[in-house]
Write a protein that holds these residues in place. Structure first.
Motif, PDB file in Angstrom:
ATOM      1  N   ALA A  35      -7.922   5.367  -3.318  1.00 44.34           N
ATOM      2  CA  ALA A  35      -8.083   4.456  -4.441  1.00 44.34           C
ATOM      3  C   ALA A  35      -9.288   3.554  -4.183  1.00 44.34           C
TER       4      ALA A  35
ATOM      5  N   TYR B 232      -4.372   7.244  -2.654  1.00 44.30           N
ATOM      6  CA  TYR B 232      -3.749   6.425  -1.621  1.00 44.30           C
ATOM      7  C   TYR B 232      -4.581   5.182  -1.351  1.00 44.30           C
ATOM      8  N   ASP B 233      -3.909   4.156  -0.902  1.00 43.86           N
ATOM      9  CA  ASP B 233      -4.618   2.933  -0.502  1.00 43.86           C
ATOM     10  C   ASP B 233      -5.147   3.060   0.925  1.00 43.86           C
TER      11      ASP B 233
ATOM     12  N   SER C 105       3.839  -1.461   4.914  1.00 41.46           N
ATOM     13  CA  SER C 105       3.353  -0.948   3.634  1.00 41.46           C
ATOM     14  C   SER C 105       4.527  -0.720   2.681  1.00 41.46           C
TER      15      SER C 105
ATOM     16  N   GLU D 232       0.797  -1.232   0.000  1.00 44.32           N
ATOM     17  CA  GLU D 232       0.000   0.000   0.000  1.00 44.32           C
ATOM     18  C   GLU D 232       0.830   1.283   0.000  1.00 44.32           C
TER      19      GLU D 232
ATOM     20  N   GLY E 284      -9.798   1.507  -1.059  1.00 39.18           N
ATOM     21  CA  GLY E 284      -8.955   2.160  -0.057  1.00 39.18           C
ATOM     22  C   GLY E 284      -9.667   2.358   1.268  1.00 39.18           C
TER      23      GLY E 284
END
Length: 216
Positions: free
Chosen positions: A165, A144-145, A99, A79, A168
């Motif tokens: 995203a 962003y995740d 991440s 991520e 997300g």
């Protein structure tokens, strides 16, 4: 001070009782030394169940909250994470181990410098610390995740969903003192699902957008 005994006590007396049972997260608490991210004058309080003052009104979360959040956002190692409010850099350090990349934004330049120094000393390379106001998000690296806000919002920050995203997750603490709720919001097929986790109270995020409030 016996740091390893104190760390063991922290995990067994604070972290596990707060439903943090993920073995990867628990192992990180030994790998990433929290005492190295605490201001020198307060170092002996690093593993105590309390918020630690930093500067300009900012506070370092208590250890159980940091660990619980690291668990609840369910990172898999791939991520791209946005952290709103860097503080000492400790939470970013935990997230970096879980991440691919952490983008952390801190409104206080002095705190950002200290966080960079702490992260460099810990040899953490996949955290970028920018100085700025990310209360409404940080489009520079979006989408962003995962997004994590380290200060509270008075209402659900729906504007942040645009920077997530598909699939997300946003961790946010929403409400006004003395009633705030921590939740994970997941973006799925254009809608958002909220999972309420626990009640807590933390310092409001600097410049968090305020709703219209009526006075009678």
């Amino acid at each position: 001070m016996d740091w390893e005994q104190a760390r063991f006590n922290m995990v067994e007396q604070q972290i596990r009782p707060w439903d943090v049972l993920d073995m990867t997260v628990l192992a990180l608490l030994s790998e990433v030394k929290r005492e190295n991210f605490v201001p020198a004058a307060r170092r002996e309080m690093a593993l105590v169940d309390m918020e630690i003052p930093l500067s300009a009104g900012a506070k370092m979360w208590c250890p159980k909250l940091e660990a619980r959040v690291a668990q609840e956002v369910a990172l898999k190692g791939t991520e791209r994470v946005l952290e709103i409010g860097t503080g000492s850099g400790y939470l970013a350090a935990l997230l970096s181990k879980l991440s691919k990349q952490v983008y952390s934004v801190e409104i206080d330049a002095a705190l950002a410098d200290q966080a960079r120094s702490n992260l460099d000393a810990a040899d953490i390379k996949n955290v970028t610390v920018d100085v700025g106001d990310a209360a409404k998000g940080w489009s520079k690296y979006a989408p962003y995740d995962v997004i994590i806000a380290t200060g509270s919002y008075p209402t659900v920050p729906e504007f942040l969903f645009e920077q997530l995203a598909e699939g997300g997750r946003l961790f946010a603490i929403v409400g006004d003192e003395p009633a705030m709720t921590a939740s994970v919001f997941t973006k799925v097929a254009g809608s958002v699902k909220q999972e309420k986790l626990f009640e807590t109270v933390i310092v409001p995020l600097v410049n968090a957008p305020q709703p219209v409030r009526f006075a009678f």
